[in-house]
Scaffold this motif. Structure first.
Motif, mmCIF file in Angstrom:
data_model
loop_
_atom_site.group_PDB
_atom_site.id
_atom_site.type_symbol
_atom_site.label_atom_id
_atom_site.label_comp_id
_atom_site.label_asym_id
_atom_site.label_seq_id
_atom_site.Cartn_x
_atom_site.Cartn_y
_atom_site.Cartn_z
ATOM 1 N N ALA A 108 -72.543 51.703 78.934
ATOM 2 C CA ALA A 108 -71.626 51.076 79.651
ATOM 3 C C ALA A 108 -72.135 49.984 80.702
ATOM 4 O O ALA A 108 -71.757 48.846 80.918
ATOM 5 C CB ALA A 108 -70.714 51.882 80.580
ATOM 6 N N ALA A 109 -73.194 50.350 81.093
ATOM 7 C CA ALA A 109 -73.978 49.366 82.252
ATOM 8 C C ALA A 109 -74.331 48.054 81.504
ATOM 9 O O ALA A 109 -74.439 47.158 82.107
ATOM 10 C CB ALA A 109 -75.241 50.162 82.703
ATOM 11 N N HIS A 110 -74.511 48.056 80.245
ATOM 12 C CA HIS A 110 -75.010 46.896 79.541
ATOM 13 C C HIS A 110 -74.004 46.076 79.030
ATOM 14 O O HIS A 110 -73.875 44.734 78.652
ATOM 15 C CB HIS A 110 -75.575 47.067 78.462
ATOM 16 C CG HIS A 110 -77.022 47.531 78.565
ATOM 17 N ND1 HIS A 110 -77.595 48.556 78.982
ATOM 18 C CD2 HIS A 110 -78.101 46.669 78.790
ATOM 19 C CE1 HIS A 110 -78.773 48.641 79.208
ATOM 20 N NE2 HIS A 110 -79.349 47.727 79.131
ATOM 21 N N ASP A 111 -72.517 46.586 79.204
ATOM 22 C CA ASP A 111 -71.528 45.583 79.136
ATOM 23 C C ASP A 111 -71.472 44.315 80.132
ATOM 24 O O ASP A 111 -71.678 44.655 81.159
ATOM 25 C CB ASP A 111 -70.079 46.389 79.272
ATOM 26 C CG ASP A 111 -69.516 46.789 77.908
ATOM 27 O OD1 ASP A 111 -69.863 46.099 76.912
ATOM 28 O OD2 ASP A 111 -68.968 48.020 78.137
ATOM 29 N N PRO A 112 -70.982 43.173 79.687
ATOM 30 C CA PRO A 112 -70.473 42.825 78.396
ATOM 31 C C PRO A 112 -71.492 42.237 77.481
ATOM 32 O O PRO A 112 -71.376 41.746 76.503
ATOM 33 C CB PRO A 112 -69.765 41.380 79.043
ATOM 34 C CG PRO A 112 -70.515 40.899 79.945
ATOM 35 C CD PRO A 112 -71.051 42.033 80.766
ATOM 36 N N TYR A 113 -72.811 42.837 77.615
ATOM 37 C CA TYR A 113 -73.767 42.458 76.660
ATOM 38 C C TYR A 113 -73.897 43.566 75.675
ATOM 39 O O TYR A 113 -73.645 44.610 76.007
ATOM 40 C CB TYR A 113 -75.167 42.288 77.208
ATOM 41 C CG TYR A 113 -74.995 41.187 78.302
ATOM 42 C CD1 TYR A 113 -74.287 40.139 78.205
ATOM 43 C CD2 TYR A 113 -75.623 41.311 79.585
ATOM 44 C CE1 TYR A 113 -74.093 39.042 79.284
ATOM 45 C CE2 TYR A 113 -75.667 40.321 80.619
ATOM 46 C CZ TYR A 113 -74.773 39.326 80.475
ATOM 47 O OH TYR A 113 -74.905 38.523 81.317
ATOM 48 N N PRO A 114 -73.995 43.267 74.035
ATOM 49 C CA PRO A 114 -73.986 44.082 73.178
ATOM 50 C C PRO A 114 -75.067 45.410 73.502
ATOM 51 O O PRO A 114 -76.351 44.967 73.791
ATOM 52 C CB PRO A 114 -74.006 43.711 72.104
ATOM 53 C CG PRO A 114 -73.295 42.334 72.034
ATOM 54 C CD PRO A 114 -73.974 42.073 73.521
ATOM 55 N N ALA A 115 -75.078 46.542 72.975
ATOM 56 C CA ALA A 115 -76.117 47.650 73.221
ATOM 57 C C ALA A 115 -75.592 48.709 72.062
ATOM 58 O O ALA A 115 -74.397 49.110 72.084
ATOM 59 C CB ALA A 115 -76.139 47.986 74.681
ATOM 60 N N ALA A 260 -83.384 55.359 70.021
ATOM 61 C CA ALA A 260 -83.931 54.209 70.782
ATOM 62 C C ALA A 260 -82.515 53.278 71.060
ATOM 63 O O ALA A 260 -81.479 53.226 70.413
ATOM 64 C CB ALA A 260 -84.612 53.333 69.738
ATOM 65 N N LEU A 261 -82.556 52.996 72.371
ATOM 66 C CA LEU A 261 -81.425 52.336 72.901
ATOM 67 C C LEU A 261 -81.765 50.527 72.659
ATOM 68 O O LEU A 261 -82.843 50.098 73.175
ATOM 69 C CB LEU A 261 -81.368 52.100 74.447
ATOM 70 C CG LEU A 261 -80.394 51.242 75.137
ATOM 71 C CD1 LEU A 261 -78.901 51.340 74.782
ATOM 72 C CD2 LEU A 261 -80.717 51.505 76.715
ATOM 73 N N GLU A 262 -81.136 49.840 72.018
ATOM 74 C CA GLU A 262 -81.295 48.325 71.757
ATOM 75 C C GLU A 262 -80.293 47.462 72.246
ATOM 76 O O GLU A 262 -79.107 47.997 72.142
ATOM 77 C CB GLU A 262 -81.396 48.167 70.219
ATOM 78 C CG GLU A 262 -81.653 46.496 69.824
ATOM 79 C CD GLU A 262 -82.229 46.145 68.600
ATOM 80 O OE1 GLU A 262 -82.857 45.217 68.188
ATOM 81 O OE2 GLU A 262 -82.029 47.261 67.856
ATOM 82 N N THR A 263 -80.663 46.830 73.254
ATOM 83 C CA THR A 263 -79.549 45.697 73.865
ATOM 84 C C THR A 263 -79.802 44.235 73.382
ATOM 85 O O THR A 263 -81.293 43.924 72.984
ATOM 86 C CB THR A 263 -79.808 45.955 75.229
ATOM 87 O OG1 THR A 263 -81.200 45.462 75.491
ATOM 88 C CG2 THR A 263 -79.673 47.327 75.811
ATOM 89 N N PHE A 264 -78.826 43.583 73.232
ATOM 90 C CA PHE A 264 -78.641 42.140 72.928
ATOM 91 C C PHE A 264 -78.332 41.438 74.345
ATOM 92 O O PHE A 264 -77.205 41.242 74.651
ATOM 93 C CB PHE A 264 -77.994 41.981 71.970
ATOM 94 C CG PHE A 264 -78.557 42.538 70.465
ATOM 95 C CD1 PHE A 264 -79.282 41.816 69.669
ATOM 96 C CD2 PHE A 264 -78.195 43.969 70.026
ATOM 97 C CE1 PHE A 264 -79.874 42.451 68.507
ATOM 98 C CE2 PHE A 264 -78.724 44.569 68.917
ATOM 99 C CZ PHE A 264 -79.389 43.728 68.276
#
Length: 283
Positions: A108-115, A260-264
């Protein structure tokens, strides 16, 4: 967001050959490893050739110094005649409630970036709202849970036709698969590598000329690319992302060790602005 329920490991007939295989893979001499693990070179040599049986503590010390993955540490213990040290707990088990809650907060903390969160076979176990934006247009048969992140990226019915720098991104993903095979080496991962390696490259893609011309230089530092971006066509625009991968430190469970957590993250201002507008604030 929702949470949804090459080479393998060194081979041998006992714990000695397995340990020797890991040592050789790490390019360590017996002397170097013995010093690290606080044992004599002679004893380590005897363990590797089967003339001496290691204690449980020594197996774990050697595994620690060899950076053996948690799953394979259990394999070493079993080969030495000991019970496994690390459990493998399903992510939906009640004992994982705190972990799942932590994963949800991270996503949720990475919204609005995909994760997204994947397991050791790249199956997507959890994702935030923004990921749906990247998956727009992916064939439904590829999205049946638990769907596979690598398969979706490279499949002709997945993201492949929309990835502008497909050739480069494909090479990056196949390299990650090879690295994961080095760590985990499951049969399912080997099958995945064989499957996606055989996918055809998109045809009639105008980006192919850019791929052959050299690296895509969306992100530059003194004229040089500092990281490989994922460039994805979406609704008439090209979105540019930099991916990061985070794992859990000092895991004591096989399942956790392979998450693994992947973020874009947006690689340019235009992508960032579009994501903030398209995804919007969390509701």
């Amino acid at each position: 967001m929702t949470i949804m329920a090459g080479m393998g490991s060194p081979t041998g007939t006992g714990v000695g050959p397995l340990l020797r295989g890991w040592r050789e893979r790490r390019h360590l001499s017996q002397q170097h490893l013995a010093l690290r693990a606080d044992c004599s070179v002679r004893h380590l040599s005897f363990v590797e050739n089967g003339r001496s049986h290691p204690s449980r503590d020594l197996v774990l010390r050697l595994a620690e110094q060899l950076d053996v993955p948690v799953r394979e540490r259990n394999t070493l213990l079993l080969a030495a005649g000991y019970a496994p040290q690390y459990p493998e707990t399903p992510l939906d088990d009640p004992s994982m409630d705190a972990l799942r809650a932590g994963i949800e907060r991270l996503l949720a903390a990475h919204d609005p970036y995909p994760a997204l969160v994947v397991d050791g076979d790249f199956r997507v176990l959890a994702a935030n709202r923004a990921l749906a934006l990247l998956l727009d247009g992916v064939a439904p048969h590829l999205l049946r849970p638990p769907f596979n992140a690598v398969r979706i990226a490279l499949h002709p019915d997945g993201l492949a036709p929309r990835i502008v720098n497909h050739r480069q991104w494909r090479g990056h993903l196949l390299e990650r698969l090879e690295q994961q095979l080095e760590l985990v080496g499951t049969e399912s991962l080997r099958r995945l590598r064989e499957e996606v390696g055989g996918y055809p490259e998109p045809t009639g893609d105008p980006a192919g000329r850019a791929d052959r011309a050299g690296p895509v230089e969306d992100v530059v530092e003194v004229g040089r690319p500092v990281a490989l971006p994922l460039r994805l066509r979406h609704d008439g625009r090209v979105l540019s992302f930099l991916s990061t991968v985070t794992t859990f430190g000092t895991p004591l469970d096989v399942t956790v060790s392979e998450l693994a957590l992947e973020t874009f993250l947006p690689a340019d201002a235009e992508t960032a602005d579009f994501l903030r507008s398209a995804v919007g604030p969390d509701r």
